[in-house]
Design a protein around this motif. Structure first.
Motif, mmCIF file in Angstrom:
data_model
loop_
_atom_site.group_PDB
_atom_site.id
_atom_site.type_symbol
_atom_site.label_atom_id
_atom_site.label_comp_id
_atom_site.label_asym_id
_atom_site.label_seq_id
_atom_site.Cartn_x
_atom_site.Cartn_y
_atom_site.Cartn_z
ATOM 1 N N GLY A 8 0.835 -0.903 -0.514
ATOM 2 C CA GLY A 8 -0.193 -0.064 0.134
ATOM 3 C C GLY A 8 0.664 1.377 0.213
ATOM 4 N N SER A 9 0.232 2.302 0.224
ATOM 5 C CA SER A 9 0.620 4.199 -0.789
ATOM 6 C C SER A 9 1.432 4.164 1.388
ATOM 7 C CB SER A 9 -0.347 4.780 -0.539
ATOM 8 O OG SER A 9 -0.707 4.842 -1.529
ATOM 9 N N GLU A 10 3.167 4.921 0.417
ATOM 10 C CA GLU A 10 3.381 5.897 1.709
ATOM 11 C C GLU A 10 3.936 6.061 1.891
ATOM 12 O OE1 GLU A 10 5.694 2.766 4.015
ATOM 13 O OE2 GLU A 10 5.514 1.189 2.914
ATOM 14 N N VAL A 20 9.412 -1.615 -1.324
ATOM 15 C CA VAL A 20 7.622 -1.405 -2.192
ATOM 16 C C VAL A 20 7.385 -2.806 -2.150
ATOM 17 C CG1 VAL A 20 6.076 -1.082 -3.737
ATOM 18 C CG2 VAL A 20 7.604 0.434 -2.475
ATOM 19 N N THR A 91 8.394 10.860 -5.251
ATOM 20 C CA THR A 91 6.664 11.291 -5.092
ATOM 21 C C THR A 91 6.981 10.469 -6.403
ATOM 22 O OG1 THR A 91 6.663 12.704 -3.256
ATOM 23 C CG2 THR A 91 5.127 12.484 -4.458
ATOM 24 N N VAL A 93 4.187 7.179 -8.279
ATOM 25 C CA VAL A 93 3.751 5.549 -7.849
ATOM 26 C C VAL A 93 4.530 4.909 -8.861
ATOM 27 C CG1 VAL A 93 1.975 4.294 -8.993
ATOM 28 C CG2 VAL A 93 1.636 6.959 -8.781
ATOM 29 N N THR A 115 2.702 1.701 -6.007
ATOM 30 C CA THR A 115 2.277 2.293 -5.305
ATOM 31 C C THR A 115 2.955 3.197 -4.955
ATOM 32 O OG1 THR A 115 3.027 0.122 -4.190
ATOM 33 C CG2 THR A 115 3.707 1.841 -2.619
ATOM 34 N N LEU A 116 2.169 4.094 -4.357
ATOM 35 C CA LEU A 116 2.401 6.158 -4.758
ATOM 36 C C LEU A 116 3.176 6.066 -2.766
ATOM 37 C CD1 LEU A 116 1.618 8.583 -4.885
ATOM 38 C CD2 LEU A 116 -0.006 8.617 -3.475
ATOM 39 N N VAL A 117 4.417 6.373 -3.112
ATOM 40 C CA VAL A 117 4.863 6.298 -2.138
ATOM 41 C C VAL A 117 5.592 8.423 -1.710
ATOM 42 C CG1 VAL A 117 7.779 6.031 -1.538
ATOM 43 C CG2 VAL A 117 6.455 4.794 -2.561
ATOM 44 N N THR A 118 4.250 9.181 -1.024
ATOM 45 C CA THR A 118 4.743 10.225 -1.214
ATOM 46 C C THR A 118 5.907 10.888 -0.408
ATOM 47 O OG1 THR A 118 2.698 10.438 -1.411
ATOM 48 C CG2 THR A 118 3.538 12.554 -0.725
#
Lengths: 121, 105
Positions: A8-10, A20, A91, A93, A115-118
Motif C-alpha cells: 500500500g501507499s507510503e 515496496v 514522490t 507511483v 504503489t504511491l510513495v509520497t
C-alpha cells in the motif's frame, strides 16, 4: 490467474527509506524477470531496471543507481524495491511488471496496481 | 541511449474517429516495440507487442505497424473506453516514449 499485488501507499519524510513489495501469483515466480517502473505525478513512465528472479542479479537503468535496490524473497514469490535517503522528487507511483519474452522479443505483462510513495516533511 | 519520441503529445477526437499515434526511435530497433494504454489512476495495460502482434483480449480495432525507426498505433474506430494515454516502449533497453493523451473532442 497471473497477478501482481503491490503493497500500500507510503508517506515518508526526506532522508528516510521505503520498501515496496510486489507479490506474484498464478505462475512460477522464478521463470520470469521482474521490472520496476516509476511514474511521477502527471508524468510519463520511466523504466527503473529489472531483476533476474532466478539468480537475484539486478540491473539498474541510468538514474537509478545508488539509492535504489531490487531484491527478492523467492520463498514467498515476492520482489522488493527499496529506496534509501528519500528525496521529495522520489514522490511517484512505483509499478512492478513481469517481463514476458517470446522469440527474442519482450514486453511487460501483467503490471502491479502501483504503489504511491509520497516524500514530504 | 535509444530515445523514443511520440507524436502528437495529445489529441482530441470523437467517438468513431480513426486515430493514429506515431513513435520514432533515435536508432533502428527492428520490431522491438510495444504499445501500452493507461487510464487515470490505473496501471498500464499491454496492447501490442513486437510492433504488430495484438495482445490476447485486446479489441481488433487496435493495430500496430512499422519497423526500424518509425512505428504507428492505429485505433480504427475510437470507442468511449479508448480515451486514455498511450505509451510506446522499445524493448531493447526497455525505455518508454513520452506518451500521447487521447481526449474527447
Amino acid at each position: 490467474q497471473v497477478q501482481l499485488v503491490q503493497s500500500g501507499s507510503e508517506l515518508k519524510k526526506p532522508g528516510a527509506s521505503v520498501k515496496v513489495s510486489c507479490k506474484a501469483s498464478g505462475y512460477t515466480f522464478t521463470s520470469y524477470a521482474m521490472n520496476w517502473v516509476r511514474q511521477a505525478p502527471g508524468q510519463g513512465l520511466e523504466w527503473m531496471g529489472w531483476i533476474n528472479t532466478n539468480t537475484g542479479n539486478p540491473t539498474y537503468a541510468q538514474g537509478f543507481t545508488g539509492r535504489f535496490v531490487f531484491s527478492l524473497d523467492t520463498s514467498v514469490s515476492t520482489a522488493y524495491l527499496q529506496i534509501c535517503s528519500l528525496k521529495a522528487e522520489d514522490t511517484a507511483v512505483y509499478y512492478c511488471a513481469r517481463d514476458q519474452q517470446w522469440l527474442g522479443y519482450n514486453w511487460f505483462d501483467p503490471w502491479g496496481q502501483g504503489t504511491l510513495v509520497t516524500v514530504s516533511s | 541511449d535509444i530515445q523514443m519520441t511520440q507524436s502528437p503529445s495529445s489529441l482530441s477526437a470523437s467517438v468513431g474517429d480513426r486515430v493514429t499515434i506515431t513513435c520514432r526511435a533515435s536508432q533502428s530497433i527492428s520490431s522491438y516495440l510495444n504499445w501500452y494504454q493507461q487510464k487515470p489512476g490505473k496501471a498500464p495495460k499491454l496492447l501490442i507487442y513486437a510492433a504488430s502482434s495484438l495482445q490476447s483480449g485486446v479489441p481488433s480495432r487496435f493495430s500496430g505497424s512499422g519497423s526500424g525507426t518509425d512505428f504507428t498505433l492505429t485505433i480504427s474506430s475510437l470507442q468511449p473506453e479508448d480515451f486514455a494515454t498511450y505509451y510506446c516502449q522499445q524493448s531493447l533497453v526497455r525505455g518508454f516514449g513520452g506518451g500521447t493523451k487521447v481526449e474527447i473532442k
